[in-house]
Write an enzyme that holds these catalytic residues in place. Structure first.
Site, PDB file in Angstrom:
ATOM      1  N   GLU A   1       0.852  -1.197   0.000  1.00 47.83           N
ATOM      2  CA  GLU A   1       0.000   0.000   0.000  1.00 47.83           C
ATOM      3  C   GLU A   1       0.880   1.235   0.000  1.00 47.83           C
ATOM      4  O   GLU A   1       1.166   1.782  -1.038  1.00 47.83           O
ATOM      5  CB  GLU A   1      -0.988  -0.016   1.164  1.00 47.83           C
ATOM      6  CG  GLU A   1      -2.145  -0.939   0.841  1.00 47.83           C
ATOM      7  CD  GLU A   1      -3.394  -0.724   1.664  1.00 47.83           C
ATOM      8  OE1 GLU A   1      -4.102   0.266   1.437  1.00 47.83           O
ATOM      9  OE2 GLU A   1      -3.657  -1.586   2.511  1.00 47.83           O
TER      10      GLU A   1
ATOM     11  N   GLU B   1      -1.997  -1.012  13.402  1.00 47.07           N
ATOM     12  CA  GLU B   1      -3.243  -0.721  12.692  1.00 47.07           C
ATOM     13  C   GLU B   1      -4.440  -1.297  13.438  1.00 47.07           C
ATOM     14  O   GLU B   1      -5.480  -0.663  13.555  1.00 47.07           O
ATOM     15  CB  GLU B   1      -3.174  -1.333  11.290  1.00 47.07           C
ATOM     16  CG  GLU B   1      -4.415  -1.137  10.446  1.00 47.07           C
ATOM     17  CD  GLU B   1      -4.229  -1.705   9.047  1.00 47.07           C
ATOM     18  OE1 GLU B   1      -3.428  -2.647   8.895  1.00 47.07           O
ATOM     19  OE2 GLU B   1      -4.878  -1.201   8.108  1.00 47.07           O
TER      20      GLU B   1
HETATM   21  C1  BGC Z   1      -5.321   1.418   4.831  1.00 49.06           C
HETATM   22  C2  BGC Z   1      -5.956   2.368   5.788  1.00 49.06           C
HETATM   23  C3  BGC Z   1      -6.853   3.198   4.937  1.00 49.06           C
HETATM   24  C4  BGC Z   1      -7.930   2.237   4.572  1.00 49.06           C
HETATM   25  C5  BGC Z   1      -9.105   2.808   3.930  1.00 49.06           C
HETATM   26  C6  BGC Z   1      -6.375   0.464   4.421  1.00 49.06           C
HETATM   27  O1  BGC Z   1      -5.953  -0.557   3.643  1.00 49.06           O
HETATM   28  O2  BGC Z   1      -4.178   0.820   5.330  1.00 49.06           O
HETATM   29  O3  BGC Z   1      -5.213   2.928   6.729  1.00 49.06           O
HETATM   30  O4  BGC Z   1      -7.287   4.376   5.442  1.00 49.06           O
HETATM   31  O5  BGC Z   1      -7.441   1.148   3.836  1.00 49.06           O
HETATM   32  O6  BGC Z   1     -10.077   1.930   4.044  1.00 49.06           O
END
Ligand code: BGC
Length: 735
Positions: A328, A610
């Site tokens: 990401e 997270e």
């Molecule tokens: C990210 C998040 C992001 C989110 C949105 C994820 O995969 O890591 O931090 O804001 O997607 O849904």
């Protein structure tokens, strides 16, 4: 589809006389590095940086006077980076260009007053058979030190026809540079026999290796954030390989990746024995300076503060990313919307935010929607490809980020620049809230799509999203209230009133439609459902009392464990402390069972996770719903670190009343058994310093107020004083 190999360009040139000054102006599609006569030029990583390339592309300017000789050889390595390399969780590549390209001009001014420009053209040579066999952000790089460039077959460069037409702008963001360096704290063989180095700190960065090698020997460096059963645990990286492969030349040599970075604390090494290699790790992040500090008598909170700062550093790699490790590393807007204020206390974010917000303005949808990822990448299947999507707390980055930055530094120009975007965005939110809604419900914002209580523990993502009606409506009430305030600051009197009214109506809709008469949440209480209306000041006094009582009951019944997702987490302690439940706020902050902030610290985190239970109490990892691709868990996401705001604003009590702290408050709230807290915040007027201590049953506050500011000091008893610049000390009895 494999990404194009890194390219190496070269240009021989000679000098015609004595030089007064020489400079190179350069940029690339991809990421580049210059080497002039064997010396690297400049100390930044990943130039030209990441911007919304279709709108703007930065160029760098380097003084090369000292580098030049009679005969010169300029080498330029251009890797894929963000523009051409593999990027996004869908692993797209060639997003902005089919292959890398380089653009440069060498400007030489001679002592005799003449001037020469050597620009890129077809006389430059290029090869794809340089030392870098591969280079990508997610996968890492493959570097072959046995390749001798003088033997590589170079051909003439060709002119690249670009798909995009960006405006070329001299570097205006903070360049990514090497910062802290770490020695390993341990180096051990894992049960499977891999040599594993622990650097003691999770970070975004690269290794630096000192190697005694044999020509052709292949060393692989694997990177991971955590160990599971003593082995590198790479499943959370999903498709990102995060590997550096190095093919040795003969003898002693150094290697450190230049065309990629990794999110890691642990490095596994194969292909060489421990006595032949010395390894260090270097943190890479944008050149943001430290702006504030916080510490107190509770060591666990100090560690938490450290985790917050490290998650910020790891995710400020030219753009604000969600995470630095898996496939990401995108500019997700929601994460920074919620973290911006904490970030601005701890670091000077002005250049960094200014650059990113310029991209945001450029990429706002004509209908007002803000893409969920800035710079935007058109990811197939993403809804915003079809609609001017407005998503609560994510799109609100266009208001929350500049507002946090304005409060920290008083930059009214930033507000002015962002104001048209903010207005368009709120218009889009209003549109979605009102669509298909009857009169009374037209301020309830549930369409089209929300992330809701994203990452709340013990729930699926569908359940997070079901709370979108609450998070969305509260968010609209809050953002329009801020916009009203901004309108006031900018002298837009009419707008000020329009947005104030919108905020009030939306707040009332939340109260009347989403809560019942006793201020419980219709459909079932949840922490974020109370936190948002309380902190966003959406309720009248009587309802506030009820909602706060309902929240505190929920929290007490839940043993002070946190249950909030992204939008509730930054504000839950404020919702308690500001509504008569200070000790409950401290209890929640100091709880260390799962899920809680200090649970992460207790479990050995060095950055914020997270998911609250990323590592469960039984030692297993919570990947979430995993369809085999690795699910969703990162050990370096700053969103939950937004609690850092509470450290500064309430524990220390330092809070701006006017943008840039021309007027501010120091109103510390001691509690939770803390004996002292101290810290500082840098402002345009100088440092604000504050410390308090509890001694012999008394409370003692020391404060320094910079010149040109005015401060309201409020002691725990409620006594207050208005002071100008100077050093102050107050004492009072407790209780
Ligand atoms: C990210 C998040 C992001 C989110 C949105 C994820 O995969 O890591 O931090 O804001 O997607 O849904």
């Amino acid at each position: 589809k494999k990404s194009p190999r890194p390219m190496t360009f070269k240009k021989d040139f000679s000098i015609k006389g004595e030089i007064e000054q020489a400079r190179i102006y350069s940029t690339a599609l991809g990421i580049y590095e210059l080497e002039l006569n064997g010396r690297k030029v400049g100390d930044e990583y990943f130039a030209p940086g990441y911007t919304s390339y279709k709108n703007q592309l930065q160029y760098q300017m380097y003084d090369i006077t000292e580098y030049l000789q009679k005969q010169n050889l300029l080498m330029v390595i251009v890797g894929g980076g963000w523009a051409v390399g593999s990027y996004t969780y869908k692993r797209m590549n060639r997003i902005y260009a089919k292959r890398q390209a380089f653009l440069g001009e060498i400007h030489i001014r001679y002592k005799d007053g003449s001037h020469e420009i050597i620009g890129t053209d077809e006389t430059w040579k290029v090869t794809e058979e340089g030392n870098f066999l591969e280079a990508e952000f997610y996968d890492g790089e493959v570097y072959d030190a046995t390749v001798k460039l003088e033997n590589s077959s170079f051909h003439n460069a060709g002119i690249e026809k670009m798909k995009i037409e960006p405006q070329l702008l001299v570097q205006y963001g903070s360049p990514v540079k090497a910062h802290e360096q770490f020695e390993p704290v341990s180096c051990e063989l894992s049960p499977s026999g891999m040599l594993i180095y622990d650097f003691g700190q999770n970070m975004a960065g690269v290794i630096e290796a000192d190697i005694q090698g044999r020509a052709g020997e292949k060393i692989v460096f694997y990177h991971a954030e955590v160990l599971l059963n003593g082995e590198l645990y790479t499943k959370p990286l999903r498709s990102a390989k995060q590997q550096a492969v190095y093919i040795c030349k003969e003898g002693s040599q150094q290697y450190s990746p230049r065309m990629t970075y990794m999110g890691f604390r642990y490095v596994g090494v194969s292909g060489i024995s421990a006595d032949k290699i010395k390894l260090k790790a270097t943190a890479l992040y944008s050149d943001i300076s430290k702006n504030g500090s916080f510490s107190c008598s509770e060591p666990m909170l100090n560690k938490l503060q450290d985790c917050i700062e490290w998650s910020a550093k790891s995710n400020f790699v030219d753009i604000p990313t969600d995470c630095p490790q898996r496939d990401e590393r995108l500019g997700w807007t929601g994460d920074i919307a919620l973290f911006a204020s904490t970030a601005a206390y701890n670091f000077d974010m002005s250049r960094f935010f200014d650059k990113w917000l310029k991209d945001m303005r450029a990429e706002q949808n004509p209908g007002g929607g803000i893409p969920m990822i800035i710079p935007m990448v058109k990811i197939p299947g993403q809804l915003e490809m079809l609609f001017p999507l407005a998503v609560d707390h994510w799109g609100d980055a266009c208001i929350l980020v500049p507002w946090a930055e304005y409060m920290a530094r008083g930059d009214i120009e930033l507000l002015r620049k962002m104001y048209p975007s903010m207005k368009k965005y709120i218009k889009a939110c209003k549109f979605w809230a009102g669509l298909f809604s009857a009169q009374k419900k037209k301020r309830i914002w549930s369409l089209l799509f929300h992330y809701g209580d994203w990452c709340a523990p013990d729930m699926t993502y569908k359940e997070w999203m079901k709370r979108g009606k609450w998070t969305g409506t509260a968010c609209l009430a809050h953002s329009s209230a801020i916009l009203s305030e901004i309108a006031g600051i900018l002298g837009e009197k009419e707008d000020e009133e329009v947005y104030r009214k919108l905020s009030l109506e939306t707040a009332q809709a939340y109260r009347n439609i989403l809560m019942n008469e006793n201020c419980h949440i219709k459909g079932g209480d949840f922490q974020t459902g109370f936190v948002l209306p309380l902190h966003y000041n959406m309720l009248f006094e009587k309802d506030k009392k009820r909602a706060a009582a309902n929240l505190v009951k929920l929290i007490r019944d839940n043993n002070y464990n946190i249950k909030t997702g992204f939008p509730g987490t930054p504000y839950v302690l404020f919702a308690l402390a500001d509504n008569g439940y200070l000790e409950d706020a401290y209890k929640m902050l100091l709880t260390d069972t799962c899920p809680s902030w200090l649970y992460e610290v207790k479990a050995g985190a060095t950055t914020m996770w997270e998911r609250w239970d990323a590592l469960r109490e039984d030692g297993s990892c919570n990947l979430g719903e995993d369809n085999g691709s690795g699910g969703m868990v990162s050990f370096n996401h700053y969103a939950n670190g937004a609690v850092g705001d509470f450290f500064y604003r309430r524990i220390l009590g330092i809070e701006a009343v006017e943008g840039g702290y021309r007027r501010f408050r120091i109103a510390p709230l001691p509690g939770g058994g803390l004996d002292f807290a101290k810290g500082d915040v840098n402002t345009p007027y100088g440092y604000i310093r504050c410390s308090w201590i509890i001694e012999d049953g008394g409370f003692k506050l020391t404060a320094e107020i910079p010149a040109g500011t005015q401060c309201e000091i409020v002691l725990p008893s409620g006594r207050s004083f208005t002071e100008g610049s100077g050093s102050y000390c107050y004492e009072e009895k407790i209780g």
